[in-house]
Design a protein around this motif. Structure first.
Motif, PDB file in Angstrom:
ATOM      1  N   LYS A   1       5.386  18.902   5.230  1.00 19.37           N
ATOM      2  CA  LYS A   1       4.813  17.562   5.214  1.00 19.37           C
ATOM      3  C   LYS A   1       5.965  16.552   5.311  1.00 19.37           C
ATOM      4  O   LYS A   1       7.074  16.826   4.843  1.00 19.37           O
ATOM      5  N   ARG A   2       5.701  15.462   5.974  1.00 17.86           N
ATOM      6  CA  ARG A   2       6.714  14.409   6.109  1.00 17.86           C
ATOM      7  C   ARG A   2       6.039  13.055   6.002  1.00 17.86           C
ATOM      8  O   ARG A   2       4.853  12.912   6.331  1.00 17.86           O
ATOM      9  N   LEU A   3       6.821  12.064   5.602  1.00 17.17           N
ATOM     10  CA  LEU A   3       6.295  10.706   5.457  1.00 17.17           C
ATOM     11  C   LEU A   3       7.172   9.748   6.256  1.00 17.17           C
ATOM     12  O   LEU A   3       8.379   9.657   6.002  1.00 17.17           O
ATOM     13  N   ILE A   4       6.566   9.068   7.218  1.00 17.11           N
ATOM     14  CA  ILE A   4       7.308   8.003   7.909  1.00 17.11           C
ATOM     15  C   ILE A   4       6.849   6.692   7.297  1.00 17.11           C
ATOM     16  O   ILE A   4       5.649   6.433   7.169  1.00 17.11           O
ATOM     17  N   ILE A   5       7.808   5.865   6.929  1.00 11.90           N
ATOM     18  CA  ILE A   5       7.448   4.643   6.231  1.00 11.90           C
ATOM     19  C   ILE A   5       8.098   3.447   6.924  1.00 11.90           C
ATOM     20  O   ILE A   5       9.271   3.493   7.286  1.00 11.90           O
ATOM     21  N   GLU A   6       7.291   2.407   7.096  1.00  8.46           N
ATOM     22  CA  GLU A   6       7.767   1.202   7.786  1.00  8.46           C
ATOM     23  C   GLU A   6       8.569   0.312   6.832  1.00  8.46           C
ATOM     24  O   GLU A   6       8.533   0.478   5.624  1.00  8.46           O
ATOM     25  N   LYS A   7       9.258  -0.635   7.388  1.00 10.13           N
ATOM     26  CA  LYS A   7       9.913  -1.649   6.573  1.00 10.13           C
ATOM     27  C   LYS A   7       8.897  -2.728   6.213  1.00 10.13           C
ATOM     28  O   LYS A   7       7.872  -2.821   6.901  1.00 10.13           O
ATOM     29  N   PRO A   8       9.063  -3.573   5.235  1.00  5.87           N
ATOM     30  CA  PRO A   8      10.248  -3.624   4.386  1.00  5.87           C
ATOM     31  C   PRO A   8      10.175  -2.607   3.233  1.00  5.87           C
ATOM     32  O   PRO A   8       9.102  -2.355   2.710  1.00  5.87           O
ATOM     33  N   PHE A   9      11.357  -2.049   2.890  1.00  8.05           N
ATOM     34  CA  PHE A   9      11.426  -1.106   1.785  1.00  8.05           C
ATOM     35  C   PHE A   9      11.878  -1.900   0.552  1.00  8.05           C
ATOM     36  O   PHE A   9      13.048  -1.987   0.229  1.00  8.05           O
ATOM     37  N   GLY A  10      10.908  -2.516  -0.117  1.00  7.16           N
ATOM     38  CA  GLY A  10      11.196  -3.346  -1.297  1.00  7.16           C
ATOM     39  C   GLY A  10      11.571  -4.759  -0.882  1.00  7.16           C
ATOM     40  O   GLY A  10      11.782  -5.035   0.304  1.00  7.16           O
TER      41      GLY A  10
ATOM     42  N   LYS B   1       8.462   6.063  -6.996  1.00 14.89           N
ATOM     43  CA  LYS B   1       7.051   6.469  -6.859  1.00 14.89           C
ATOM     44  C   LYS B   1       6.864   7.372  -5.636  1.00 14.89           C
ATOM     45  O   LYS B   1       6.138   8.354  -5.701  1.00 14.89           O
ATOM     46  N   LEU B   2       7.549   7.050  -4.557  1.00 11.92           N
ATOM     47  CA  LEU B   2       7.401   7.892  -3.354  1.00 11.92           C
ATOM     48  C   LEU B   2       7.914   9.300  -3.611  1.00 11.92           C
ATOM     49  O   LEU B   2       7.327  10.277  -3.137  1.00 11.92           O
ATOM     50  N   THR B   3       9.004   9.375  -4.374  1.00 11.44           N
ATOM     51  CA  THR B   3       9.612  10.698  -4.552  1.00 11.44           C
ATOM     52  C   THR B   3       8.830  11.568  -5.540  1.00 11.44           C
ATOM     53  O   THR B   3       9.167  12.720  -5.757  1.00 11.44           O
ATOM     54  N   LYS B   4       7.780  11.002  -6.111  1.00  7.03           N
ATOM     55  CA  LYS B   4       6.872  11.868  -6.896  1.00  7.03           C
ATOM     56  C   LYS B   4       6.029  12.708  -5.938  1.00  7.03           C
ATOM     57  O   LYS B   4       5.534  13.769  -6.285  1.00  7.03           O
ATOM     58  N   ALA B   5       5.813  12.172  -4.731  1.00  3.41           N
ATOM     59  CA  ALA B   5       4.947  12.879  -3.779  1.00  3.41           C
ATOM     60  C   ALA B   5       5.737  13.532  -2.645  1.00  3.41           C
ATOM     61  O   ALA B   5       5.285  14.511  -2.061  1.00  3.41           O
ATOM     62  N   PHE B   6       6.901  12.970  -2.311  1.00  3.82           N
ATOM     63  CA  PHE B   6       7.703  13.480  -1.184  1.00  3.82           C
ATOM     64  C   PHE B   6       9.165  13.556  -1.618  1.00  3.82           C
ATOM     65  O   PHE B   6       9.654  12.659  -2.297  1.00  3.82           O
ATOM     66  N   THR B   7       9.841  14.601  -1.180  1.00  2.00           N
ATOM     67  CA  THR B   7      11.276  14.674  -1.476  1.00  2.00           C
ATOM     68  C   THR B   7      12.018  13.739  -0.519  1.00  2.00           C
ATOM     69  O   THR B   7      11.465  13.321   0.505  1.00  2.00           O
ATOM     70  N   GLU B   8      13.281  13.436  -0.837  1.00  2.22           N
ATOM     71  CA  GLU B   8      14.083  12.576   0.042  1.00  2.22           C
ATOM     72  C   GLU B   8      14.117  13.162   1.465  1.00  2.22           C
ATOM     73  O   GLU B   8      14.023  12.433   2.449  1.00  2.22           O
ATOM     74  N   GLU B   9      14.225  14.486   1.566  1.00  3.18           N
ATOM     75  CA  GLU B   9      14.304  15.124   2.895  1.00  3.18           C
ATOM     76  C   GLU B   9      13.005  14.949   3.677  1.00  3.18           C
ATOM     77  O   GLU B   9      12.988  15.053   4.896  1.00  3.18           O
TER      78      GLU B   9
ATOM     79  N   TYR C   1       0.809  -1.225   0.000  1.00  3.45           N
ATOM     80  CA  TYR C   1       0.000   0.000   0.000  1.00  3.45           C
ATOM     81  C   TYR C   1       0.843   1.277   0.000  1.00  3.45           C
ATOM     82  O   TYR C   1       0.304   2.375  -0.100  1.00  3.45           O
ATOM     83  N   PHE C   2       2.158   1.140   0.155  1.00  3.46           N
ATOM     84  CA  PHE C   2       2.990   2.352   0.295  1.00  3.46           C
ATOM     85  C   PHE C   2       2.814   3.297  -0.904  1.00  3.46           C
ATOM     86  O   PHE C   2       2.599   4.494  -0.745  1.00  3.46           O
TER      87      PHE C   2
END
Ligand SMILES: NC(=O)C1=CN([C@@H]2O[C@H](COP(=O)(O)OP(=O)(O)OC[C@H]3O[C@@H](n4cnc5c(N)ncnc54)[C@H](OP(=O)(O)O)[C@@H]3O)[C@@H](O)[C@H]2O)C=CC1
Ligand SMILES: O=C1O[C@H](COP(=O)(O)O)[C@@H](O)[C@H](O)[C@H]1O
Length: 499
Positions: free
Chosen positions: A144-153, A165-173, A124-125
């Motif tokens: 805005k910030r995004l906290i994301i759980e593991k597993p990352f891929g 895909k995540l970086t389309k909505a949130f920057t790395e920072e 769902y990420f």
């Protein structure tokens, strides 16, 4: 800390109940949350606000490290919570979520600072990040910030796809990738140990260190997670993330400044210098194993293949040991050994630094035996640092014996990993979150091991539940003349063959 809205996807789930709500509450009690905040829970089930708030209260009473809960403190905390039932795959549902977030922002007079926490299954990420963006939730006037759980891929490619895909909505920072080992007090303390103590800073290199041993052993088995674990195994579940993160933290070099950017740059350099394994080299450097039936303490336990939900012919590894070389001028020639497994003898996460012992011969000529100096960093559940030295014992005719200088943090009521990490994310400090570079380089290192396992190029050996793991893991160290420290009392006496 600025007032904000905390939007928790997966608010009816296990992680929220066991870790996130108790962590938020403890931060609140410690006055480490902003003066004003709103917490909006998101799940599929059709709960009312009242039902949700009851579940939050229950989770705090059951799982908080604080046993005494003051109702006068709890009540205003719970007043910040509300709940919206949304199927996260349905873009239309985000309008009601946005409406609720905005309504609470007005009610609590909050600026539009929004923290999104994805405590849902990884499939769902992407869809949540995209829907946050498209619904307008992700375009606040504040941060805005995004906290994301593991597993990352589940491999390099899927991690890259997810990140793109995540970086389309949130920057790395704006992205905070949770690795809860980075929230452990002693893992965070590695930085201070190495850089706040000139005596260690001076020794932290291949001139003085013989090898480094990083262990994360567990007594639990696969529990109720066979569905996940059968697809993951110890390599994906523990090595790609927690074990390599600990390795980076131990091996990083002194940064120019103690900032998130500088520390992460040093960690990246370590991963870039880790020697890649060719597929045909994996079997010589990696041990994979699976537990068979045995005993944990006095309790008999079944083997992995007899666990509920596990295939009787499963080839999933529940144990990994590996030898890692870091090809940079600081660490060239120093083996880093990592190992992790389930159903082992003890629950212990520990880092042992074995120093070289160039003066050993001097004392051997005197018929005396010296052991190498060891720096032992107990990460969990014991927390503390011990230094093993050689010292003359006046009560034993002045013979040289090992003594241990022990600093133990004891069992103080210290914040849990999730508290520390949430606090950092709320402050915008990403030091102890996994940067994309670290995740990418870790997957890159793990890839040939995954491939070798899939092609069955590495034998799957077995180890008895309740043991210290397979013999093959000992052989791995013997090849350089070392042995795992602290597994057995008798190993304290065992004299490694130094070259
Ligand atoms: N539990 C743990 O100890 C750990 C978990 N994690 C990670 O945390 C994440 C969450 O794990 P966990 O809490 O155990 O999982 P659970 O299965 O317990 O909870 C999943 C949550 O996701 C919600 N959900 C599922 N599908 C949808 C949907 N289509 N729309 C809206 N909400 C949905 C569920 O809501 P509902 O039930 O209402 O449908 C529930 O709140 C995972 O990524 C996991 O890998 C990481 C480390 C440890
Ligand atoms: O991420 C995970 O970690 C736990 C071990 O965490 P610890 O803090 O108890 O050492 C592990 O059991 C689980 O399989 C894994 O997903």
């Amino acid at each position: 800390m600025e007032p904000m809205s905390f939007v928790l996807f997966g608010a009816t789930g296990d992680l929220a109940k066991r870790k996130i709500f108790p962590a938020l509450f403890n931060l609140y009690v410690d006055k480490k949350l902003p003066a004003a905040f709103s917490i909006v829970g998101v799940g599929r089930r059709a709960w009312s606000d009242t039902a949700f708030i009851q579940s939050v209260e229950q989770s705090i009473r059951e799982f908080s490290r604080r046993h005494e809960i003051d109702q006068a403190v709890l009540a205003p905390f719970l007043a910040a919570f509300s709940y919206v039932a949304v199927d996260v795959t349905d873009a239309a549902g985000y309008a009601s979520l946005l409406e609720r977030v905005e309504q609470r922002e007005k009610e609590f007079n909050l600026p539009q600072n929004r923290m999104f926490y994805l405590s849902v299954a990884p499939e769902y990420f992407e869809v949540i990040a995209a829907n946050i963006q498209e619904s307008g939730l992700g375009s606040p006037q504040g941060w805005k910030r995004l906290i994301i759980e593991k597993p990352f891929g589940r491999d390099l490619q899927s991690a890259e796809d997810l990140n793109q895909k995540l970086t389309k909505a949130f920057t790395e920072e704006e992205i905070y990738r949770i690795d809860h080992y980075l929230g452990k007090a002693m893992v965070q303390n590695l930085e201070a140990l190495e850089f706040a103590n000139p005596v260690f800073a001076a020794l932290w290199n291949n001139r003085h260190i013989a090898n480094v041993q990083i262990t994360a052993s567990e007594t639990v088995g696969v529990e109720e997670r066979a569905g996940f674990y059968e697809q993951a195994g110890a390599l994906r579940d523990m090595v790609q993330n927690h074990m390599l993160q600990m390795l980076m933290m131990v091996a990083m070099h002194i940064p120019k400044r103690i900032t998130a950017t500088d520390i992460r740059a040093q960690k990246r350099k370590v991963m870039e210098a880790v020697r890649p394994l060719k597929i045909e080299e994996v079997a010589q450097n990696v041990v994979r194993a699976q537990y068979s039936a045995g005993q944990i303490g006095e309790t008999p336990v079944v083997g992995y293949r007899d666990e509920p939900g596990v295939s009787p012919a499963s080839m999933t590894e529940t144990y990994i040991a590996a030898r890692v070389w870091i090809d940079d001028p600081f660490w060239r020639g120093v083996p880093f050994y990592i190992r992790t497994g389930k159903r082992l003898k003890e629950k212990a996460t520990r880092i042992v630094i074995e120093f070289k012992n160039p003066l050993e011969r001097l004392y051997r000529e005197q018929q005396e035996k010296t052991l190498p100096n060891l720096l032992i960093i107990n990460v969990h559940p014991e927390e503390g640092i011990a230094l093993q030295l050689n010292s003359k014992n006046p009560a034993n005719s002045g013979k040289i014996e090992p003594v241990t200088v022990d600093f133990s943090a004891g069992h103080q009521d210290v914040p849990e990993a999730y508290e520390r990490l949430l606090f950092d994310a709320l402050r915008g400090d990403s030091t102890y979150f996994a940067h994309w570079n670290e995740v990418r380089l870790s997957w890159k290192w793990v890839e040939p091991i995954l491939a070798a396992f899939e092609r069955n190029l590495v034998p799957l050996v077995s180890y008895e539940a309740g043991s210290h793991g397979p013999e093959a893991a000992r052989d791995l160290l013997r090849e350089e003349g070392f042995s795992w420290w602290l597994d057995h009392v008798e190993e304290r006496e065992l004299e490694p063959v130094h070259r």
